[in-house]
Design a protein around this motif. Sequence first.
Motif, PDB file in Angstrom:
ATOM      1  N   GLY A  82     -10.625  -9.722  -1.502  1.00  0.00           N
ATOM      2  CA  GLY A  82      -9.610 -10.451  -0.742  1.00  0.00           C
ATOM      3  C   GLY A  82     -10.209 -10.845   0.600  1.00  0.00           C
ATOM      4  O   GLY A  82     -11.064 -10.128   1.140  1.00  0.00           O
ATOM      5  N   SER A 127      -9.255  -1.961   6.492  1.00  0.00           N
ATOM      6  CA  SER A 127      -8.935  -3.002   7.483  1.00  0.00           C
ATOM      7  C   SER A 127      -8.672  -2.496   8.910  1.00  0.00           C
ATOM      8  O   SER A 127      -8.999  -3.206   9.866  1.00  0.00           O
ATOM      9  CB  SER A 127      -7.769  -3.856   6.981  1.00  0.00           C
ATOM     10  OG  SER A 127      -8.108  -4.438   5.743  1.00  0.00           O
ATOM     11  N   GLU A 172     -15.152  -3.319   4.156  1.00  0.00           N
ATOM     12  CA  GLU A 172     -14.450  -4.311   4.960  1.00  0.00           C
ATOM     13  C   GLU A 172     -15.505  -5.182   5.634  1.00  0.00           C
ATOM     14  O   GLU A 172     -16.607  -4.699   5.926  1.00  0.00           O
ATOM     15  CB  GLU A 172     -13.655  -3.553   6.044  1.00  0.00           C
ATOM     16  CG  GLU A 172     -12.691  -4.396   6.824  1.00  0.00           C
ATOM     17  CD  GLU A 172     -11.447  -4.708   5.993  1.00  0.00           C
ATOM     18  OE1 GLU A 172     -11.238  -4.029   4.970  1.00  0.00           O
ATOM     19  OE2 GLU A 172     -10.713  -5.633   6.371  1.00  0.00           O
ATOM     20  N   ARG A 199      -4.654   6.212  -1.546  1.00  0.00           N
ATOM     21  CA  ARG A 199      -3.335   5.651  -1.857  1.00  0.00           C
ATOM     22  C   ARG A 199      -2.515   6.644  -2.664  1.00  0.00           C
ATOM     23  O   ARG A 199      -3.036   7.278  -3.579  1.00  0.00           O
ATOM     24  CB  ARG A 199      -3.469   4.330  -2.619  1.00  0.00           C
ATOM     25  CG  ARG A 199      -4.075   3.288  -1.703  1.00  0.00           C
ATOM     26  CD  ARG A 199      -3.781   1.890  -2.088  1.00  0.00           C
ATOM     27  NE  ARG A 199      -4.636   1.015  -1.275  1.00  0.00           N
ATOM     28  CZ  ARG A 199      -5.000  -0.197  -1.611  1.00  0.00           C
ATOM     29  NH1 ARG A 199      -4.561  -0.718  -2.738  1.00  0.00           N
ATOM     30  NH2 ARG A 199      -5.765  -0.919  -0.815  1.00  0.00           N
ATOM     31  N   HIS A 247      -6.548   1.302   3.489  1.00  0.00           N
ATOM     32  CA  HIS A 247      -7.605   0.284   3.331  1.00  0.00           C
ATOM     33  C   HIS A 247      -8.541   0.411   4.523  1.00  0.00           C
ATOM     34  O   HIS A 247      -8.257   1.141   5.474  1.00  0.00           O
ATOM     35  CB  HIS A 247      -7.012  -1.133   3.212  1.00  0.00           C
ATOM     36  CG  HIS A 247      -6.026  -1.506   4.289  1.00  0.00           C
ATOM     37  ND1 HIS A 247      -5.444  -2.734   4.373  1.00  0.00           N
ATOM     38  CD2 HIS A 247      -5.524  -0.801   5.352  1.00  0.00           C
ATOM     39  CE1 HIS A 247      -4.632  -2.787   5.415  1.00  0.00           C
ATOM     40  NE2 HIS A 247      -4.662  -1.619   6.022  1.00  0.00           N
ATOM     41  N   THR A 266      -4.418 -12.044   7.665  1.00  0.00           N
ATOM     42  CA  THR A 266      -5.248 -13.253   7.632  1.00  0.00           C
ATOM     43  C   THR A 266      -4.348 -14.459   7.387  1.00  0.00           C
ATOM     44  O   THR A 266      -3.311 -14.372   6.734  1.00  0.00           O
ATOM     45  CB  THR A 266      -6.295 -13.180   6.497  1.00  0.00           C
ATOM     46  OG1 THR A 266      -5.681 -12.689   5.318  1.00  0.00           O
ATOM     47  CG2 THR A 266      -7.462 -12.289   6.871  1.00  0.00           C
ATOM     48  N   GLN A 281     -13.888   1.172  -0.063  1.00  0.00           N
ATOM     49  CA  GLN A 281     -13.802  -0.257   0.223  1.00  0.00           C
ATOM     50  C   GLN A 281     -14.933  -0.625   1.170  1.00  0.00           C
ATOM     51  O   GLN A 281     -15.461   0.233   1.884  1.00  0.00           O
ATOM     52  CB  GLN A 281     -12.474  -0.611   0.921  1.00  0.00           C
ATOM     53  CG  GLN A 281     -11.296  -0.760  -0.032  1.00  0.00           C
ATOM     54  CD  GLN A 281     -10.080  -1.382   0.631  1.00  0.00           C
ATOM     55  OE1 GLN A 281      -9.977  -1.453   1.864  1.00  0.00           O
ATOM     56  NE2 GLN A 281      -9.140  -1.832  -0.183  1.00  0.00           N
ATOM     57  N   GLN A 339     -11.252  -3.101  11.494  1.00  0.00           N
ATOM     58  CA  GLN A 339     -11.378  -4.390  12.196  1.00  0.00           C
ATOM     59  C   GLN A 339     -10.922  -4.258  13.639  1.00  0.00           C
ATOM     60  O   GLN A 339     -11.540  -4.784  14.563  1.00  0.00           O
ATOM     61  CB  GLN A 339     -10.495  -5.453  11.531  1.00  0.00           C
ATOM     62  CG  GLN A 339     -10.919  -5.894  10.152  1.00  0.00           C
ATOM     63  CD  GLN A 339     -10.021  -7.030   9.654  1.00  0.00           C
ATOM     64  OE1 GLN A 339      -9.405  -7.755  10.439  1.00  0.00           O
ATOM     65  NE2 GLN A 339      -9.958  -7.189   8.339  1.00  0.00           N
ATOM     66  N   ALA A 374     -12.366 -12.403   7.683  1.00  0.00           N
ATOM     67  CA  ALA A 374     -12.466 -10.998   7.293  1.00  0.00           C
ATOM     68  C   ALA A 374     -12.365 -10.922   5.786  1.00  0.00           C
ATOM     69  O   ALA A 374     -11.895 -11.868   5.129  1.00  0.00           O
ATOM     70  CB  ALA A 374     -11.345 -10.185   7.939  1.00  0.00           C
ATOM     71  N   PHE A 375     -12.847  -9.837   5.252  1.00  0.00           N
ATOM     72  CA  PHE A 375     -12.741  -9.656   3.798  1.00  0.00           C
ATOM     73  C   PHE A 375     -12.746  -8.170   3.480  1.00  0.00           C
ATOM     74  O   PHE A 375     -13.123  -7.341   4.314  1.00  0.00           O
ATOM     75  CB  PHE A 375     -13.895 -10.366   3.065  1.00  0.00           C
ATOM     76  CG  PHE A 375     -15.280  -9.980   3.552  1.00  0.00           C
ATOM     77  CD1 PHE A 375     -15.948  -8.893   3.008  1.00  0.00           C
ATOM     78  CD2 PHE A 375     -15.899 -10.720   4.561  1.00  0.00           C
ATOM     79  CE1 PHE A 375     -17.213  -8.556   3.448  1.00  0.00           C
ATOM     80  CE2 PHE A 375     -17.172 -10.370   5.004  1.00  0.00           C
ATOM     81  CZ  PHE A 375     -17.838  -9.289   4.447  1.00  0.00           C
ATOM     82  N   GLY A 376     -12.267  -7.856   2.273  1.00  0.00           N
ATOM     83  CA  GLY A 376     -12.263  -6.461   1.835  1.00  0.00           C
ATOM     84  C   GLY A 376     -12.544  -6.417   0.342  1.00  0.00           C
ATOM     85  O   GLY A 376     -12.014  -7.229  -0.426  1.00  0.00           O
ATOM     86  N   TRP A 398       0.838  -1.204   0.000  1.00  0.00           N
ATOM     87  CA  TRP A 398       0.000   0.000   0.000  1.00  0.00           C
ATOM     88  C   TRP A 398       0.869   1.250   0.000  1.00  0.00           C
ATOM     89  O   TRP A 398       1.632   1.489   0.935  1.00  0.00           O
ATOM     90  CB  TRP A 398      -0.893   0.011   1.251  1.00  0.00           C
ATOM     91  CG  TRP A 398      -1.829  -1.138   1.272  1.00  0.00           C
ATOM     92  CD1 TRP A 398      -3.044  -1.221   0.671  1.00  0.00           C
ATOM     93  CD2 TRP A 398      -1.634  -2.398   1.934  1.00  0.00           C
ATOM     94  NE1 TRP A 398      -3.605  -2.450   0.901  1.00  0.00           N
ATOM     95  CE2 TRP A 398      -2.766  -3.202   1.666  1.00  0.00           C
ATOM     96  CE3 TRP A 398      -0.595  -2.954   2.696  1.00  0.00           C
ATOM     97  CZ2 TRP A 398      -2.909  -4.496   2.154  1.00  0.00           C
ATOM     98  CZ3 TRP A 398      -0.743  -4.253   3.185  1.00  0.00           C
ATOM     99  CH2 TRP A 398      -1.886  -5.003   2.908  1.00  0.00           C
TER     100      TRP A 398
HETATM  101  N1  DAH Z   1      -7.173  -4.663   2.996  1.00  0.00           N
HETATM  102  C1  DAH Z   1      -6.959  -5.423   1.791  1.00  0.00           C
HETATM  103  C2  DAH Z   1      -6.580  -4.471   0.656  1.00  0.00           C
HETATM  104  O1  DAH Z   1      -6.771  -3.314   0.747  1.00  0.00           O
HETATM  105  C3  DAH Z   1      -8.187  -6.191   1.413  1.00  0.00           C
HETATM  106  C4  DAH Z   1      -8.450  -7.281   2.367  1.00  0.00           C
HETATM  107  C5  DAH Z   1      -7.889  -8.544   2.145  1.00  0.00           C
HETATM  108  C6  DAH Z   1      -9.199  -7.090   3.512  1.00  0.00           C
HETATM  109  C7  DAH Z   1      -8.125  -9.573   3.007  1.00  0.00           C
HETATM  110  C8  DAH Z   1      -9.421  -8.117   4.397  1.00  0.00           C
HETATM  111  C9  DAH Z   1      -8.870  -9.361   4.125  1.00  0.00           C
HETATM  112  O2  DAH Z   1     -10.131  -7.996   5.508  1.00  0.00           O
HETATM  113  O3  DAH Z   1      -9.106 -10.394   5.014  1.00  0.00           O
HETATM  114  O4  DAH Z   1      -6.052  -4.925  -0.320  1.00  0.00           O
END
Ligand code: DAH
Length: 346
Positions: free
Chosen positions: A290, A177, A218, A202, A175, A259, A216, A180, A313-315, A156
């Motif tokens: 992701g 994240s 999250e 960014r 991001h 993760t 994003q 979280q 978790a995911f984003g 990043w």
């Molecule tokens: N923060 C990551 C990005 O900006 C995306 C991401 C990936 C968020 C995996 C998540 C994760 O919570 O588990 O590329």
Amino acid sequence: MIDQLATIEDEARAALTSVQTLDDLIAWRSQWLGKKSTLATLSQQIGKLPADQRPVFGQRFGAVRAALTELDATTEARLQAAKLHEELEEDSIDVTLPGRQVPVGRLHVSTRSLRRIQAIFAEMGFQVWESREVESDEYNFGLLNMPEHHPARDMWDTFYVKSSDPEHKVVLRTHTSPGQIHAMRALHPHPIRMILPGKCYRYEPVTARSEMMFHQVEGIVVGQHITMTDLKGTLANFARRMFGAEAQVRFRPSYFPFTEPSVEVDVECFICGGAGCRVCKYTGWLEILGAGMVHPTVLRNGGYDPEQWSGFAFGMGPERQTMLLYGIDDIRWFFSNDARFRQQFG
Ligand code: DAH
């Protein structure tokens, strides 16, 4: 003098025929009935008449004045009515004309996508939270298992904000994240099922594929028996709701510092149906997000004991998903504020 009265009446009536407007009438009135009119002058001379002629003169005088006054009133009424009629004609509304279009505002396509994503997760029982856009370096990186000098920080490119305390670095979050950590610290020791939408920044050159600001969403789920199966079920369900019931998804191993294990989720290219095209770069698949199982270190940083708790978790990027959905080939359209682009949505 009596004859004079008759002449006055005739002349006044004759003059009235050229009265066309209310202004003309005012002039006429002043000439024939006003203080300086011949009629008024005559009335002052009544004393000069022999006494026996005065009653006859008086009667006649009254009759002429009454007749002229009456004429004045009827003419005024007629002219007023004509004027009103004219005004109504001028101001009249043609109800058969088509109406003018009232411009109405609409939601920006990014907002629409965010709301759609939120609605899908809300139906699955996710809370929606917002987290801050200006973050500490610690939250953006350190607590997400990227200590200083960790090579993954290079993933990043970061905007650093001037801070009075050199020990405490401040950044624009790269991001969502770090949300979280805020969520876990606010909610532990309770389970969490939440999404956190918002803007990210960014320090990158702006190109067709990357903007320096974008959104994003999250997601974080923390509980006592959360497994990879929950991650797969939830995200496959999301993909089908977002991209259509037929959407095929695949989970590809990947790497994120926060993760373990990590995956990237692809949806089968809905432009070529998986056959391969320019949009999917001839792979047949489009990357949409992701994700991964929350790293034990991150759980611990959020206040959860990784022996007892687990989570996923995911984003994802709503602009990216919108580009895929609508075949938009340049991310710069989103924030260039071109009405022709914006008006195509909503
Ligand atoms: N923060 C990551 C990005 O900006 C995306 C991401 C990936 C968020 C995996 C998540 C994760 O919570 O588990 O590329």
